[in-house]
Design an enzyme around this catalytic site. Structure first.
Site, PDB file in Angstrom:
ATOM      1  CB  CYS A   1      -0.979  -0.040   1.179  1.00  0.00           C
ATOM      2  SG  CYS A   1      -0.226  -0.070   2.809  1.00  0.00           S
TER       3      CYS A   1
ATOM      4  CG  ASN B   1       4.228  -1.701   5.278  1.00  0.00           C
ATOM      5  OD1 ASN B   1       5.350  -2.030   5.670  1.00  0.00           O
ATOM      6  ND2 ASN B   1       3.256  -2.583   5.208  1.00  0.00           N
TER       7      ASN B   1
ATOM      8  CB  CYS C   1      -3.876   1.501   7.072  1.00  0.00           C
ATOM      9  SG  CYS C   1      -3.852   2.847   8.280  1.00  0.00           S
ATOM     10  NE  ARG C   2      -4.532   1.480   1.685  1.00  0.00           N
ATOM     11  CZ  ARG C   2      -4.289   2.172   0.587  1.00  0.00           C
ATOM     12  NH1 ARG C   2      -5.137   2.115  -0.424  1.00  0.00           N
ATOM     13  NH2 ARG C   2      -3.212   2.936   0.492  1.00  0.00           N
ATOM     14  CB  SER C   3       0.169  -3.572   2.685  1.00  0.00           C
ATOM     15  OG  SER C   3       1.034  -2.689   3.338  1.00  0.00           O
TER      16      SER C   3
ATOM     17  CG  ASP D   1      -5.211   4.873   3.006  1.00  0.00           C
ATOM     18  OD1 ASP D   1      -5.346   4.376   4.152  1.00  0.00           O
ATOM     19  OD2 ASP D   1      -4.129   5.325   2.599  1.00  0.00           O
TER      20      ASP D   1
HETATM   21  P1  4NP Z   1      -1.849   2.783   4.091  1.00  0.00           P
HETATM   22  O1  4NP Z   1      -2.439   4.185   4.649  1.00  0.00           O
HETATM   23  O2  4NP Z   1      -1.270   3.095   2.711  1.00  0.00           O
HETATM   24  O3  4NP Z   1      -3.027   1.893   4.010  1.00  0.00           O
HETATM   25  O4  4NP Z   1      -0.800   2.366   5.092  1.00  0.00           O
HETATM   26  C1  4NP Z   1      -1.647   5.346   4.797  1.00  0.00           C
HETATM   27  C2  4NP Z   1      -1.175   5.674   6.032  1.00  0.00           C
HETATM   28  C3  4NP Z   1      -0.410   6.811   6.193  1.00  0.00           C
HETATM   29  C4  4NP Z   1      -0.154   7.636   5.104  1.00  0.00           C
HETATM   30  C5  4NP Z   1      -0.622   7.302   3.856  1.00  0.00           C
HETATM   31  C6  4NP Z   1      -1.381   6.148   3.702  1.00  0.00           C
HETATM   32  N1  4NP Z   1       0.587   8.827   5.266  1.00  0.00           N
HETATM   33  O5  4NP Z   1       0.813   9.531   4.274  1.00  0.00           O
HETATM   34  O6  4NP Z   1       1.040   9.124   6.389  1.00  0.00           O
END
Ligand code: 4NP
Length: 149
Positions: free
Chosen positions: A9, A12, A14-16, A124
């Site tokens: 994702c 790294n 939340c989703r992955s 997300d």
């Molecule tokens: P993920 O979500 O891609 O599912 O881990 C996110 C978490 C944090 C951020 C972006 C996406 N961020 O920019 O801090």
């Protein structure tokens, strides 16, 4: 033969890592011959544990994500994994740009494995705040993924 699956994702956190946690639980329950990991296309959270609200939502369903730490995807991942599975089209685009010509890794979207749901990405939850919705979708897609192996 062991199937090596990397979930990717953006952050790294939340989703992955959730997808990794769901697959880990399936491996433990069903004795599947799978190695799994997760990574982010971005590097802002390298070394961080999964996001608190994501961990709590996952824990309620029996997925312990607390030992996971964020890392950024690297070129060597394209040789270390058989399947690299992205959470959305931006991740997939960035993975295609990183990929070396000799890599045999199969790239796909997680939502490809549950076409009946009609979703084309995993929204997300860091932004939508719908952690349960993201985990519902991830669980359904992983059912489809594991059924194909
Ligand atoms: P993920 O979500 O891609 O599912 O881990 C996110 C978490 C944090 C951020 C972006 C996406 N961020 O920019 O801090």
């Amino acid at each position: 033969m062991t199937t090596r699956i990397l979930f990717v994702c953006l952050g790294n956190i939340c989703r992955s890592p959730s997808a990794e946690g769901v697959v880990r639980a399936c491996i433990a329950e069903r004795g599947l011959d799978i190695q799994t990991d997760s990574a982010g296309t971005g590097g802002w959270h390298v070394g961080d544990p999964p996001y608190g609200a994501m961990q709590k939502t996952a824990a309620k369903r029996g997925y312990d994500l607390s030992d996971l730490r964020a890392r950024q995807v690297s070129v060597s991942d394209f040789d270390s994994f058989d399947q690299i599975i992205a959470m959305d089209a931006d991740n997939l685009h960035n993975l295609r740009a990183l990929r070396s010509t000799g890599s045999q890794a199969q790239l796909s979207l997680l939502t490809d494995f549950a076409p009946q749901l009609g979703a084309d990405h995993v929204p997300d939850p860091y932004y939508t705040r719908d952690f349960d919705g993201a985990l519902d979708l991830i669980e359904h897609c992983i059912d489809g993924l594991l059924a194909q192996l």
